[in-house]
Write a protein that holds these residues in place. Structure first.
Motif, PDB file in Angstrom:
ATOM      1  N   LEU A 471      15.650  -9.476 -26.042  1.00  0.00           N
ATOM      2  CA  LEU A 471      17.036  -9.239 -26.477  1.00  0.00           C
ATOM      3  C   LEU A 471      17.406  -7.768 -26.333  1.00  0.00           C
ATOM      4  O   LEU A 471      18.502  -7.428 -25.859  1.00  0.00           O
ATOM      5  N   LYS A 472      16.492  -6.887 -26.726  1.00  0.00           N
ATOM      6  CA  LYS A 472      16.754  -5.441 -26.643  1.00  0.00           C
ATOM      7  C   LYS A 472      16.945  -5.014 -25.184  1.00  0.00           C
ATOM      8  O   LYS A 472      17.890  -4.302 -24.835  1.00  0.00           O
ATOM      9  N   ARG A 473      16.024  -5.485 -24.313  1.00  0.00           N
ATOM     10  CA  ARG A 473      16.088  -5.104 -22.896  1.00  0.00           C
ATOM     11  C   ARG A 473      17.364  -5.651 -22.238  1.00  0.00           C
ATOM     12  O   ARG A 473      17.959  -4.997 -21.382  1.00  0.00           O
ATOM     13  N   ALA A 474      17.758  -6.877 -22.608  1.00  0.00           N
ATOM     14  CA  ALA A 474      18.966  -7.480 -22.026  1.00  0.00           C
ATOM     15  C   ALA A 474      20.202  -6.673 -22.410  1.00  0.00           C
ATOM     16  O   ALA A 474      21.077  -6.426 -21.566  1.00  0.00           O
ATOM     17  N   MET A 475      20.277  -6.241 -23.681  1.00  0.00           N
ATOM     18  CA  MET A 475      21.421  -5.430 -24.116  1.00  0.00           C
ATOM     19  C   MET A 475      21.444  -4.088 -23.383  1.00  0.00           C
ATOM     20  O   MET A 475      22.521  -3.623 -22.948  1.00  0.00           O
ATOM     21  N   ASP A 476      20.282  -3.482 -23.213  1.00  0.00           N
ATOM     22  CA  ASP A 476      20.217  -2.202 -22.478  1.00  0.00           C
ATOM     23  C   ASP A 476      20.736  -2.381 -21.055  1.00  0.00           C
ATOM     24  O   ASP A 476      21.482  -1.546 -20.537  1.00  0.00           O
ATOM     25  N   LYS A 479      24.516  -2.772 -21.012  1.00  0.00           N
ATOM     26  CA  LYS A 479      25.185  -1.483 -21.268  1.00  0.00           C
ATOM     27  C   LYS A 479      25.072  -0.543 -20.064  1.00  0.00           C
ATOM     28  O   LYS A 479      26.000   0.215 -19.775  1.00  0.00           O
ATOM     29  N   ASP A 480      23.939  -0.618 -19.368  1.00  0.00           N
ATOM     30  CA  ASP A 480      23.792   0.171 -18.126  1.00  0.00           C
ATOM     31  C   ASP A 480      24.870  -0.211 -17.119  1.00  0.00           C
ATOM     32  O   ASP A 480      25.360   0.621 -16.361  1.00  0.00           O
ATOM     33  N   LYS A 481      25.226  -1.501 -17.114  1.00  0.00           N
ATOM     34  CA  LYS A 481      26.256  -2.006 -16.187  1.00  0.00           C
ATOM     35  C   LYS A 481      27.663  -1.836 -16.781  1.00  0.00           C
ATOM     36  O   LYS A 481      28.637  -2.359 -16.225  1.00  0.00           O
ATOM     37  N   GLU A 482      27.718  -1.193 -17.970  1.00  0.00           N
ATOM     38  CA  GLU A 482      28.990  -0.921 -18.679  1.00  0.00           C
ATOM     39  C   GLU A 482      29.761  -2.196 -19.020  1.00  0.00           C
ATOM     40  O   GLU A 482      30.985  -2.220 -19.052  1.00  0.00           O
ATOM     41  N   ARG A 483      29.002  -3.262 -19.281  1.00  0.00           N
ATOM     42  CA  ARG A 483      29.659  -4.513 -19.661  1.00  0.00           C
ATOM     43  C   ARG A 483      30.211  -4.435 -21.079  1.00  0.00           C
ATOM     44  O   ARG A 483      31.120  -5.183 -21.433  1.00  0.00           O
ATOM     45  N   ASP A 484      29.663  -3.532 -21.898  1.00  0.00           N
ATOM     46  CA  ASP A 484      30.161  -3.380 -23.276  1.00  0.00           C
ATOM     47  C   ASP A 484      31.598  -2.845 -23.303  1.00  0.00           C
ATOM     48  O   ASP A 484      32.292  -2.960 -24.311  1.00  0.00           O
ATOM     49  N   THR A 488      34.283  -8.483 -25.072  1.00  0.00           N
ATOM     50  CA  THR A 488      34.431  -8.398 -26.529  1.00  0.00           C
ATOM     51  C   THR A 488      33.028  -8.401 -27.146  1.00  0.00           C
ATOM     52  O   THR A 488      32.046  -8.755 -26.475  1.00  0.00           O
ATOM     53  N   ALA A 489      32.943  -8.045 -28.429  1.00  0.00           N
ATOM     54  CA  ALA A 489      31.634  -8.022 -29.114  1.00  0.00           C
ATOM     55  C   ALA A 489      30.981  -9.400 -29.069  1.00  0.00           C
ATOM     56  O   ALA A 489      29.769  -9.530 -28.856  1.00  0.00           O
ATOM     57  N   GLU A 490      31.803 -10.441 -29.222  1.00  0.00           N
ATOM     58  CA  GLU A 490      31.290 -11.820 -29.202  1.00  0.00           C
ATOM     59  C   GLU A 490      30.777 -12.193 -27.808  1.00  0.00           C
ATOM     60  O   GLU A 490      29.710 -12.789 -27.656  1.00  0.00           O
ATOM     61  N   GLU A 491      31.557 -11.818 -26.766  1.00  0.00           N
ATOM     62  CA  GLU A 491      31.151 -12.113 -25.382  1.00  0.00           C
ATOM     63  C   GLU A 491      29.881 -11.352 -25.011  1.00  0.00           C
ATOM     64  O   GLU A 491      29.010 -11.883 -24.322  1.00  0.00           O
ATOM     65  N   LEU A 492      29.779 -10.097 -25.501  1.00  0.00           N
ATOM     66  CA  LEU A 492      28.602  -9.278 -25.206  1.00  0.00           C
ATOM     67  C   LEU A 492      27.351  -9.890 -25.834  1.00  0.00           C
ATOM     68  O   LEU A 492      26.290  -9.953 -25.200  1.00  0.00           O
ATOM     69  N   LYS A 493      27.493 -10.369 -27.079  1.00  0.00           N
ATOM     70  CA  LYS A 493      26.368 -11.003 -27.786  1.00  0.00           C
ATOM     71  C   LYS A 493      25.929 -12.273 -27.044  1.00  0.00           C
ATOM     72  O   LYS A 493      24.723 -12.524 -26.865  1.00  0.00           O
ATOM     73  N   ALA A 494      26.914 -13.086 -26.597  1.00  0.00           N
ATOM     74  CA  ALA A 494      26.603 -14.325 -25.861  1.00  0.00           C
ATOM     75  C   ALA A 494      25.901 -14.005 -24.543  1.00  0.00           C
ATOM     76  O   ALA A 494      24.935 -14.672 -24.155  1.00  0.00           O
ATOM     77  N   ALA A 495      26.376 -12.955 -23.853  1.00  0.00           N
ATOM     78  CA  ALA A 495      25.762 -12.550 -22.580  1.00  0.00           C
ATOM     79  C   ALA A 495      24.337 -12.050 -22.808  1.00  0.00           C
ATOM     80  O   ALA A 495      23.425 -12.353 -22.035  1.00  0.00           O
ATOM     81  N   PRO A 657      24.504 -20.597 -19.389  1.00  0.00           N
ATOM     82  CA  PRO A 657      25.366 -19.604 -18.738  1.00  0.00           C
ATOM     83  C   PRO A 657      26.562 -19.271 -19.627  1.00  0.00           C
ATOM     84  O   PRO A 657      26.854 -20.002 -20.577  1.00  0.00           O
ATOM     85  N   VAL A 658      27.242 -18.177 -19.321  1.00  0.00           N
ATOM     86  CA  VAL A 658      28.450 -17.799 -20.068  1.00  0.00           C
ATOM     87  C   VAL A 658      29.608 -17.656 -19.085  1.00  0.00           C
ATOM     88  O   VAL A 658      29.400 -17.446 -17.898  1.00  0.00           O
ATOM     89  N   GLN A 659      30.830 -17.773 -19.598  1.00  0.00           N
ATOM     90  CA  GLN A 659      32.006 -17.713 -18.723  1.00  0.00           C
ATOM     91  C   GLN A 659      32.260 -16.286 -18.223  1.00  0.00           C
ATOM     92  O   GLN A 659      32.707 -16.081 -17.111  1.00  0.00           O
ATOM     93  N   ARG A 660      31.952 -15.303 -19.086  1.00  0.00           N
ATOM     94  CA  ARG A 660      32.184 -13.907 -18.682  1.00  0.00           C
ATOM     95  C   ARG A 660      30.908 -13.100 -18.864  1.00  0.00           C
ATOM     96  O   ARG A 660      30.256 -13.163 -19.881  1.00  0.00           O
ATOM     97  N   MET A 661      30.575 -12.322 -17.823  1.00  0.00           N
ATOM     98  CA  MET A 661      29.371 -11.492 -17.904  1.00  0.00           C
ATOM     99  C   MET A 661      29.630 -10.142 -17.258  1.00  0.00           C
ATOM    100  O   MET A 661      28.935  -9.196 -17.432  1.00  0.00           O
TER     101      MET A 661
END
Length: 661
Positions: A471-476, A479-484, A488-495, A657-661
Motif C-alpha cells: 500500500l505504501k509503495r503504491a501510494m508513492d 504521487k510520483d505520477k502526480e495522480r494526487d 479526489t481523495a476517495e479516487e486516490l485511495k481506490a487507486a 480495476p478503477v474508473q480513474r487512475m
C-alpha cells in the motif's frame, strides 16, 4: 474439448425425448380417467400431477439451458477441432482416435488457425498399415472432407502438410456483436459439476506469512474461474486447528491467564504467545508433561479445554480475516478438527480391508508405488496428518460428492498428497477416470537475492507487513505520477488499493505456478511490461475513450444491436480475433490449472489493442480546435469488447480495476 458442444446437443435430445414420452403418458392417463378404467382415480390424479410437475421442470430446464447455450461465447478452437475431427473421420474412417491438433497461427500469412494433424497421421499409417503417404496428400484429403460450416472462409495447404485456416469475417463480426449484446459469457460446459478447492490453510496460533500468499491467491483465482464457468464450487480452508501443539498453548494460557474461563484473555500477539509456549515446552520438563495431559483432555472433549481451544482459534481467525479482507478472499473454514470424529472409522476401514500393518506400535499403510507408508495411528493411539488428510479426502468424495477435487498446496507436499490420493483409489473411494483429484502444486517465493524470501533479520516475512508495504509503495508511485493532483481523495485511495493488491496478486499469478518466483515491488509496480500496473492503466485508458467522445453506455448498447463491426483494417481483424480467443484460454486453464496463461493473454490483448488504437482512429478530431468531427462507432465497440474481456479477466484474477487512475 471438441466433443463438448456435441454432448450439450445430445443432452438436449434426451430431454426433448423425455418431454415427448411424458406428454404421451399424461394423455394416456387422461383417457383412463375418462373411460373409468382405473379403480383408483385418486392414484391417477397423483400420478398425473407428478408427471406434469416433471414435464414442467424439464421444459423449463431445457429452455434455460438453450438460452444459456445461445448466449455462451463460442470457443473457436473447439469448433475447428469438431470440424477437423469430422473431416479426418470422413477421410480416414479406419483410424481409431486419430490425432487432432488445432492451434492459433503465429503469423498472419499462415492464416488464423492451423490444423497440424497430417504429419502425425502419416506416421500412424506407416506404423499400423505400412502405408507410406506423404503428409501433404493427407492434408489435401482432410481439406476436401471439411463439412459445411459457418466459420471457415478457406483453407490452404502449406509446407510439409500444415492446413492453414482463414476465418470468415462475418462470423467473427457476429461473435463480437453477440459478446457486446450478451456480455462476457462462459463457454458451454455440459453437465454442471461440483468442484472442491482446498487452499490457503494456515495454522492456528501462527501468523500468516509469505508462504501462505501463493496458495491463497492461486486458490481464490481458481475458484473464481470455475464459478464463472458455471461449476458448483466449494472453497475450503483446511486450517491446522487440531493436534499436539494445542496442549502447550492451553497449558501456557492457564498459567498466563488463569481466569480465562470467565475473563476473555487479551492475547494481542499470538505469534509471541506461541513462541513463549514452545520455548517452555522445549526447556521445562514439568510443563511438557502438563502439555501432553492437556492434549488428552482436549481430545476427550473436556468443556474447559474446548473453551480454551476455541479462544485461541478465535484470536487467530480474526488475524486471518484481516488478510482475507484485504485480498478479497472468500473461504469456508473446515479445519482438521472437523474430521476428528471420522478418523476412528478411517482406521477401522483400512483394517477391515486388510491394508494395516503394525510397526513398533504404529499402524501404517503401504500404498503400491509409494516407498513411504502412511501412518494412520501413532503408537500412543493418536492420529496424524495422514489420518486427517484421508478423512478429508473421503468426506469430499463421498459426502460432498465432489466431481473435481483441487488441492492448492506447495510442491513440497507432492509425494504426501499423491500417496493419500492413491490410498483413496486403493480403498475404492473414487475412480480417476470419473473423478478428477488434482494437486495444483506451486514453487516458493524468493527474495531478490534468489533465496527464500526473508526479512533482513532472517525471519519469515509476515503477510500483513507485506500488504502494508505494498500500500505504501503504491501510494508513492501514484504521487510520483502526480495522480494526487488530479484524483479526489476517495479516487486516490481506490487507486492505491487497486494497484497495491492487484500488483501483488498479478506478480504471483503471471508466473507459472510450478516454478519459484522472485518477489520484487519495483518490478510489480512498473507500469511497463506484463504487470498489473500496466494492465490497470491500459484498462482505464480504454474505458475513457467512449467517455471522452461523449458516448454513454446506453448509446453503446444501442450501437451493439444495430452496428455491423467492420474488420477491414488488419489491426481491427487482429484485435477482433484476439478478443474471441478468451473462451479457449479459459478452457485450457480449466484443464491444466495454469493461471499464468490468462495473464499472458490479457497482456497480449492490451498490446494488440494499443496497435489497433495507434493505427485506427476511433474518434476523429479537428487538429486546431480539438472538436470531435466523427465517431467511428464500430471501433468504439471494439474498444468496449476489449474492456469487457479485460474486466472479466481481472475479476477471475481477483483484481479490482478503477474508473480513474
Amino acid at each position: 474439448p471438441h466433443s463438448r458442444s456435441r454432448c450439450v446437443t445430445i443432452q438436449f435430445a434426451f430431454q426433448e425425448n423425455e418431454i415427448k414420452l411424458l406428454t404421451a403418458e399424461i394423455e394416456r392417463l387422461k383417457n383412463f380417467g375418462c373411460l373409468g378404467v382405473s379403480p383408483s382415480l385418486e392414484g391417477l390424479r397423483d400420478e398425473n400431477a407428478k408427471l406434469k410437475y416433471r414435464l414442467n421442470f424439464l421444459q423449463k430446464s431445457l429452455q434455460e439451458e438453450r438460452s444459456k447455450t445461445a448466449k455462451s461465447m463460442i470457443n473457436i478452437n473447439s469448433c475447428l477441432q469438431e470440424i477437423f475431427g469430422a473431416a479426418i473421420q470422413a477421410a480416414y474412417p479406419e483410424l481409431e482416435n486419430p490425432p487432432l491438433v488445432v492451434t492459433p497461427s503465429q503469423q498472419p500469412k499462415f492464416g488464423d488457425y492451423q490444423c497440424n494433424s497430417a504429419m502425425a497421421i502419416s506416421q500412424i499409417l506407416l506404423k499400423t498399415k505400412e502405408q507410406k503417404v506423404i503428409p501433404r496428400e493427407i492434408a489435401d484429403k482432410i481439406a476436401k472432407n471439411i463439412p459445411a460450416n459457418e466459420c471457415i472462409e478457406k483453407v490452404e495447404i502449406a509446407g510439409p502438410g500444415f492446413i492453414n485456416v482463414h476465418l470468415r469475417k462475418d462470423f467473427v463480426s457476429k461473435q463480437l456483436s453477440s459478446l457486446l449484446i450478451n456480455g462476457v459469457q462462459p463457454p458451454a460446459i455440459g453437465k454442471r459439476k461440483k468442484v472442491v478447492v482446498d487452499f490457503s490453510s494456515p495454522n492456528i496460533a501462527k501468523e500468516m506469512h509469505v508462504g501462505h500468499l501463493r496458495s491463497t491467491i492461486i486458490g481464490e483465482s481458481m475458484c473464481r474461474l470455475f464459478e464463472f464457468a458455471g461449476y458448483d464450487v466449494l472453497r475450503l480452508n483446511h486450517l491446522g486447528d487440531w493436534g499436539t501443539q494445542f496442549g502447550m498453548l492451553i497449558a501456557h494460557l492457564q498459567d498466563k491467564f488463569p481466569d480465562y474461563l470467565t475473563v476473555s484473555p487479551p492475547i494481542g500477539d499470538l505469534q509471541a504467545f506461541y513462541k513463549e509456549s514452545k520455548r517452555r515446552f522445549d526447556t521445562e520438563e514439568e510443563f511438557k508433561k502438563r502439555a501432553y495431559q492437556c492434549v488428552v483432555l482436549l481430545q476427550s472433549k473436556n468443556p474447559d479445554f474446548i473453551k480454551a481451544w476455541k479462544l485461541i482459534c478465535d484470536v487467530s481467525r480474526k488475524e486471518f480475516q484481516k488478510i482475507y479482507n484485504c485480498l478479497d478472499i472468500t473461504l469456508i473454514e473446515r479445519g482438521e478438527s472437523f474430521y476428528h470424529e471420522m478418523m476412528k472409522d478411517i482406521v477401522k476401514e483400512f483394517e477391515d480391508k486388510g491394508f494395516v500393518q503394525v510397526d513398533d506400535g504404529r499402524k501404517i499403510v503401504f500404498v503400491p508405488g509409494f516407498p513411504v507408508p502412511l501412518t494412520i495411528m501413532k503408537s500412543d493411539g493418536g492420529y496424524t496428518y495422514d489420518t486427517s488428510d484421508l478423512a478429508a479426502l473421503k468426506h469430499r468424495l463421498c459426502e460432498e460428492k465432489g466431481d473435481i477435487l483441487i488441492y492448492v498446496v506447495d510442491s513440497g507436499q507432492s509425494v504426501h498428497l499423491q500417496t493419500v490420493f492413491a490410498a483413496g483409489q486403493m480403498m475404492g473411494w473414487y475412480d480417476p477416470k470419473v473423478t478428477r483429484v488434482a494437486h495444483a502444486a506451486f514453487g516458493v517465493v524468493l527474495g531478490e537475492d534468489k533465496k527464500k524470501f526473508k526479512t533482513r533479520s532472517g525471519d519469515t516475512v509476515r503477510l500483513i507487513d507485506l500488504l502494508e508495504e505494498g500500500l505504501k509503495r503504491a501510494m508513492d508511485k501514484l504521487k510520483d505520477k502526480e495522480r494526487d493532483k488530479v484524483l479526489t481523495a476517495e479516487e486516490l485511495k481506490a487507486a492505491q488499493t487497486s494497484v497495491a493488491f492487484g500488483c501483488i496478486k498479478y506478480a504471483d499469478l503471471s508466473h507459472n505456478r510450478l516454478n519459484d518466483y522472485v518477489f520484487s515491488f519495483d518490478k510489480m509496480l512498473d507500469d511497463r511490461g506484463n504487470t498489473a500496473a500496466y494492465l490497470l492503466y491500459a484498462f482505464t485508458r480504454i474505458r475513457a475513450i467512449a467517455r471522452l467522445a461523449n458516448i454513454d453506455e446506453q448509446m453503446l448498447r444501442k450501437a451493439a444491436r444495430e452496428e455491423v463491426l467492420i474488420l477491414d483494417h488488419e489491426k481491427e481483424w487482429k484485435l477482433g480475433k484476439c478478443i474471441l480467443r478468451f473462451p479457449e484460454i479459459l478452457q485450457k486453464i480449466l484443464e491444466d490449472l495454469l493461471l499464468h496463461t490468462l495473464c499472458d493473454y490479457l497482456y497480449e490483448l492490451a498490446t494488440t489493442f494499443t496497435e489497433f488504437y495507434d493505427n485506427c482512429y476511433c474518434v476523429e478530431k479537428d487538429r486546431q480546435s480539438g472538436q470531435i468531427m466523427k465517431v467511428n462507432m464500430w471501433r468504439l465497440l471494439l474498444c468496449e469488447a476489449t474492456a469487457a474481456i479485460m474486466a472479466k479477466g481481472f475479476d477471475i484474477l481477483g483484481i479490482k480495476p478503477v474508473q480513474r487512475m
